[in-house]
Write an enzyme that holds these catalytic residues in place. Structure first.
Site, PDB file in Angstrom:
ATOM      1  N   GLU A 133      98.178  93.997  44.476  1.00 38.22           N
ATOM      2  CA  GLU A 133      97.693  93.331  45.699  1.00 38.22           C
ATOM      3  C   GLU A 133      97.069  91.979  45.393  1.00 38.22           C
ATOM      4  O   GLU A 133      97.178  91.045  46.171  1.00 38.22           O
ATOM      5  CB  GLU A 133      96.637  94.206  46.403  1.00 38.22           C
TER       6      GLU A 133
ATOM      7  N   ASP B   8     104.367  98.978  54.641  1.00 35.78           N
ATOM      8  CA  ASP B   8     103.608  99.555  53.520  1.00 35.78           C
ATOM      9  C   ASP B   8     102.153  99.182  53.758  1.00 35.78           C
ATOM     10  O   ASP B   8     101.832  98.398  54.651  1.00 35.78           O
ATOM     11  CB  ASP B   8     104.116  98.964  52.186  1.00 35.78           C
ATOM     12  N   SER B   9     101.271  99.735  52.931  1.00 31.22           N
ATOM     13  CA  SER B   9      99.868  99.353  53.014  1.00 31.22           C
ATOM     14  C   SER B   9      99.668  97.909  52.570  1.00 31.22           C
ATOM     15  O   SER B   9      98.647  97.302  52.875  1.00 31.22           O
ATOM     16  CB  SER B   9      99.038 100.256  52.102  1.00 31.22           C
TER      17      SER B   9
ATOM     18  N   HIS C  58     104.183  99.912  44.810  1.00 33.00           N
ATOM     19  CA  HIS C  58     103.570  98.767  44.125  1.00 33.00           C
ATOM     20  C   HIS C  58     103.984  98.708  42.642  1.00 33.00           C
ATOM     21  O   HIS C  58     103.989  97.636  42.037  1.00 33.00           O
ATOM     22  CB  HIS C  58     102.040  98.864  44.181  1.00 33.00           C
TER      23      HIS C  58
ATOM     24  N   CYS D 271     104.989 105.024  43.504  1.00 28.66           N
ATOM     25  CA  CYS D 271     104.249 104.148  44.428  1.00 28.66           C
ATOM     26  C   CYS D 271     105.018 102.849  44.438  1.00 28.66           C
ATOM     27  O   CYS D 271     105.438 102.358  43.378  1.00 28.66           O
ATOM     28  CB  CYS D 271     102.824 103.928  43.933  1.00 28.66           C
TER      29      CYS D 271
ATOM     30  N   CYS E 252     106.553 103.195  51.625  1.00 32.03           N
ATOM     31  CA  CYS E 252     105.288 103.659  51.054  1.00 32.03           C
ATOM     32  C   CYS E 252     105.387 105.168  50.835  1.00 32.03           C
ATOM     33  O   CYS E 252     105.662 105.918  51.779  1.00 32.03           O
ATOM     34  CB  CYS E 252     104.159 103.334  52.037  1.00 32.03           C
TER      35      CYS E 252
HETATM   36  N1  DGL Z   1     102.517 101.439  48.064  1.00 34.14           N
HETATM   37  C1  DGL Z   1     102.006 102.668  48.498  1.00 34.14           C
HETATM   38  C2  DGL Z   1     102.795 103.870  48.034  1.00 34.14           C
HETATM   39  O1  DGL Z   1     103.964 103.770  47.732  1.00 34.14           O
HETATM   40  C3  DGL Z   1     100.517 102.901  48.581  1.00 34.14           C
HETATM   41  C4  DGL Z   1      99.543 102.083  47.814  1.00 34.14           C
HETATM   42  C5  DGL Z   1      98.137 102.272  48.400  1.00 34.14           C
HETATM   43  O2  DGL Z   1      97.867 101.622  49.411  1.00 34.14           O
HETATM   44  O3  DGL Z   1      97.369 103.096  47.902  1.00 34.14           O
HETATM   45  O4  DGL Z   1     102.292 104.965  47.993  1.00 34.14           O
END
Ligand code: DGL
Length: 264
Positions: free
Chosen positions: A153, A12-13, A186, A184, A75
């Site tokens: 984050e 993931d990011s 996160h 997302c 992600c």
């Molecule tokens: N966690 C990521 C997603 O599911 C991306 C969050 C990001 O880096 O913008 O899209």
């Protein structure tokens, strides 16, 4: 009992992918994992499609050096823009993460649902296609949430900022919506805050357990699952600061995590 100890690669990011990893660890506890957080390039939600494809290719090459048997893109943003590139280029099974629009459309009684995600995911053709294919006859309200991933984050240290952003974005969820898709990876870590901000009963749905189920069936079908009883090992890498990743990840997973730096 099968002992295929090759690891599953997952990326993931940033720390959002841990919401997918914890479901994988629950459903596939005997597996080994190599997790990469591309924190040098977070947020993915504000990158161009070309940038996302380049990063996904570089990360996959890194993970392949660990001889992974399956790649899980934890992600939504990277999946929407880069999964086809990865599938064309690399010869291994790949499971991607997309917003759970399909089950949401099935379960919705009011036939109105909302999806929150990164700006890139929300405006993607991949999401449009998902809605056209699986949510016919259902009103799907798409809400891009710039900056929300950052509150996770930073380990939710600044809860007030998360609440301000959530109050702002969630005010666009229609009263008639009975399901909110967390598009997302996160956002599952913000569930309690999301519920509080909405202030009413509405079902939240994320993709974690479905991704783990899918990964399990892919491994079983290819005869590469590791079904031994003993718990597997997870190695954590970040392209950012290992100390920072370790402290936030330990908090989110509620267990001690150590990380190494990776250059991709
Ligand atoms: N966690 C990521 C997603 O599911 C991306 C969050 C990001 O880096 O913008 O899209």
């Amino acid at each position: 009992m099968v002992m295929n100890t090759r690891p599953i690669g997952i990326f993931d990011s940033g720390v959002g992918g841990l919401s997918i990893l914890r479901e994988l660890q629950k459903q596939l506890p005997g597996e080994n994992y190599v997790f990469l957080a591309d924190q040098a390039h977070v947020p993915y939600g504000e990158k161009t499609p070309a940038q996302l494809r380049t990063l996904a290719v570089r990360i996959t090459k890194f993970l392949l050096t660990y001889d992974i048997k399956l790649l899980v893109i934890a992600c939504n943003t990277a999946t929407c823009y880069a999964i086809n590139t990865l599938r064309n280029r690399f010869d291994l099974p790949i499971v991607g993460t997309v917003p759970a629009v399909k089950p949401a459309a099935q379960y919705s009684r009011s036939k109105t649902v909302a999806v929150i995600g990164t700006p890139a995911t929300i405006k993607s053709d991949a999401l449009t296609m998902l809605i056209e294919t699986h949510a016919r006859g259902v009103r799907v309200v798409r809400i891009g949430c710039k900056g929300l991933e950052d509150t996770v984050e930073t380990g939710l240290l600044d809860g007030a900022r998360a609440d301000t952003l959530l109050n702002h974005y969630l005010s666009r969820v229609p009263r008639s919506a009975d399901l909110l898709v967390l598009g997302c990876t996160h956002y599952p870590f913000l569930k309690n805050r999301i519920r509080r901000s909405l202030g009413r009963r509405i079902r939240l749905i994320d993709s974690g357990s479905a991704i783990a189920r899918r990964s399990k069936s892919v491994l079983i079908a290819s005869g590469t699952a590791n079904t031994r009883g003993r718990a597997g090992l997870t190695r954590y890498f970040t392209t950012g600061s290992p100390e920072n990743f370790a402290s936030v990840a330990s908090k989110l997973l509620k267990k001690p995590v150590r990380a190494l730096r990776a250059d991709i």
